[in-house]
Design an enzyme around this catalytic site. Structure first.
Site, short mmCIF file in Angstrom:
data_model
loop_
_atom_site.label_atom_id
_atom_site.label_comp_id
_atom_site.label_asym_id
_atom_site.label_seq_id
_atom_site.Cartn_x
_atom_site.Cartn_y
_atom_site.Cartn_z
N ASP A 260 39.26 39.03 -10.44
CA ASP A 260 40.07 38.99 -9.22
C ASP A 260 40.30 37.54 -8.85
OD1 ASP A 260 40.19 41.79 -8.91
OD2 ASP A 260 38.25 41.81 -7.90
N ASP B 119 45.61 45.55 -9.00
CA ASP B 119 45.36 46.22 -7.72
C ASP B 119 46.65 46.34 -6.91
OD1 ASP B 119 42.62 46.30 -8.35
OD2 ASP B 119 42.29 44.33 -7.47
#
Length: 203
Positions: A141, A160
């Site tokens: 991330d 995401d």
């Protein structure tokens, strides 16, 4: 009078907004591939550029920060101790999308399902191939909103974002009555549909 032939796999159905199944499935796969490649590319860029920085990279006046993190769970590290569950969930999602594609005629639904599929595959790739091991890998991330370390919202990646956008679009399509076969819930039959129905009744 000869009855109209029943709709088969190669028959174009006269539904408003419907597209050939091949076109819809092709769009689904194209969106999924684009989403997957964009996710893998940005993760690789983050891995090569962000390590070693003293402070996270800030853009848009601090609205967005780029900071490298690795997440073994879902958002807010939910399920961090049960990483192996997430690949199983992803395989179930992929199977569900494959089942949905069997009657897919709607281009908006193709975009929605393609975004979900691309996002799911992006994070599944991390789970399978990244450290610490196969099927328990940690997801990369790098995007944090309104704070450098996910103070206000979980740090996320493009996979995401793709998943969220796909789900939001799917909810919108459901609420507006748009069906995956290109029809619309509650819509009156088109002139061609009515004529075909009359022709079958007379036969």
């Amino acid at each position: 009078m000869t009855a109209a032939p029943p709709a088969g796999p190669g028959t174009t159905e006269s539904r408003a907004g419907a597209a050939p199944r091949r076109t819809a499935v092709g769009l689904l796969l194209g969106v999924a591939l684009f989403s997957l490649l964009a996710d893998l590319g940005t993760k690789q860029l983050a891995l090569s550029e962000l390590p070693g920085r003293e402070e996270p990279l800030s853009v848009l006046g601090g609205a967005v920060y780029f900071t490298l993190t690795r997440n073994s769970g879902a958002a807010w590290s939910i399920g961090a101790d049960h990483t192996w569950i997430f690949p199983l969930i992803t395989f179930a999602v992929i199977g569900w999308i494959g089942w949905m594609a069997l009657r897919l005629r709607s281009l908006p639904w193709a975009v929605s399902l393609g975004l979900v599929l691309g996002g799911a595959l992006g994070n599944l790739t991390d789970r399978i191939f990244r450290a610490p091991g196969h099927f328990v890998g940690h997801v990369v991330d790098m995007i944090s909103l309104f704070g450098p370390y996910g103070e206000h919202y979980p740090v996320f990646n493009l996979a995401d974002s793709s998943l969220v956008c796909g789900v939001v679009l799917a909810v919108f399509l459901e609420l507006t009555g748009r069906q995956r076969d290109g029809s619309r819930a509650g819509a009156k039959p088109t002139t061609d549909d009515a004529a075909r129905a009359d022709e079958k009744e007379r036969a």
